[in-house]
Design an enzyme around this catalytic site. Structure first.
Site, PDB file in Angstrom:
ATOM      1  N   HIS A   1     -53.545  45.153  14.724  1.00 52.31           N
ATOM      2  CA  HIS A   1     -54.036  46.152  15.691  1.00 52.31           C
ATOM      3  C   HIS A   1     -53.620  47.570  15.312  1.00 52.31           C
ATOM      4  CE1 HIS A   1     -54.265  42.732  18.915  1.00 52.31           C
ATOM      5  NE2 HIS A   1     -55.171  42.621  17.986  1.00 52.31           N
TER       6      HIS A   1
ATOM      7  N   CYS B   1     -58.608  70.026   9.395  1.00 52.97           N
ATOM      8  CA  CYS B   1     -60.034  70.380   9.491  1.00 52.97           C
ATOM      9  C   CYS B   1     -60.396  70.847  10.896  1.00 52.97           C
ATOM     10  CB  CYS B   1     -60.900  69.188   9.095  1.00 52.97           C
ATOM     11  SG  CYS B   1     -61.047  67.943  10.390  1.00 52.97           S
TER      12      CYS B   1
END
Ligand code: APR
Length: 249
Positions: free
Chosen positions: A123, A154
């Site tokens: 997970h 970014c």
């Protein structure tokens, strides 16, 4: 606590062991489980508001704050005797050139902190965050974050590198799990309620290929009557005792 001789014999004879762990293994390190009726995370918080991609799209700040709260808890936590016993078991089996794979649903990396090596994170983990714009993954160990959600270079929002409800497991992790289950002759289910797929079905894959199966869990689960040995109780007490009886560690 009764540790049966036939269990010890079978584990000593095992050639390839697979261990599936869940939140119950980290409970004794002070990390809440998910489905405990009173203390479980899902008893206090709505998973649809915090653990889905839709929830993050709707309110990334709240989701990121909640996961950062969980990071702080995990950062303060230490591996417990269950984690250490599994790390010791892996070493004992390796010394006998036997296989060992630890498939964990946990995202806290306490198994690795205890020294476990062959760990598959089914997970994902709380310690790697992924940009939702450019996809770059970034290991984030500092707690708490300075902003919510944390931002990528970014400019994109970063999300936790965990598997949310409605999402598929990481392909590589799933392939590693299937390969280990294909080869195993001994399977442990430890500290998991065995209700979340696909991990909840791993025991059936192991049984189909004739593996011996053990469950160590505080409460009964849907697989408690399907295993060869059901050991109700705390993993931090049962696992060290079993490893001591089996490999004198
Ligand atoms: N020792 C052994 N078992 C324990 C202990 C303990 N000290 N404490 C609790 N348990 C058991 C509980 O009885 C319960 O059956 O651990 C189990 C934990 O179950 P869950 O809270 O459902 O956690 P888990 O099975 O890991 O959940 C699976 O669901 O919410 C998602 O992605 C999340 O990975 C998680 C997945």
């Amino acid at each position: 606590m009764v540790i049966r001789d036939d269990l010890v014999d079978a584990l000593q004879a095992a050639r390839a062991v697979v261990v599936l762990t869940g939140a119950g293994v980290s409970a004794e390190s002070g990390i809440p489980t998910f489905r405990d009726a009173r203390e479980g995370l899902w008893a206090k918080y709505d998973p649809l508001e915090l653990a889905t991609p839709e929830a993050f799209d709707r309110d990334p700040e709240t989701v990121a704050r909640w996961y950062d709260w969980r990071r702080e808890k995990c950062a303060a936590a230490k591996p417990n005797p269950a984690h250490r016993a599994l790390a010791g078991l892996e070493k004992q089996l390796a010394a006998r050139e036997r296989g060992f794979t630890l498939l964990t649903q946990n995202v806290d990396r306490l198994h690795q902190a205890a020294g476990s090596e062959n760990v598959v994170e089914l997970h994902g983990t709380l310690w790697v965050w992924r940009c939702t714009r450019c996809g770059v993954e970034h290991e984030e160990r500092d707690v708490p974050f300075r902003e919510y959600p944390p931002r990528c270079a970014c400019g994109g929002a970063r999300r936790p590198g965990v598997v949310w409800f409605g999402e598929l497991l990481p392909e590589q992790a799933l392939q590693q799990a299937h390969d280990a289950l294909e080869a195993c002759d001994f399977f442990f289910s430890i500290g998991t309620s065995a209700v979340v797929e696909p991990a909840a079905s791993f025991i059936h894959a192991a049984r189909r290929r004739g593996a011996k199966t053990v469950e160590i869990n505080r409460d009964p689960t849907p697989i408690s009557n399907a295993v060869d040995w059901s050991m109700p109780g705390k993993a931090g007490e049962i696992l060290p005792a079993l490893c001591k009886r089996t490999f004198a560690i």
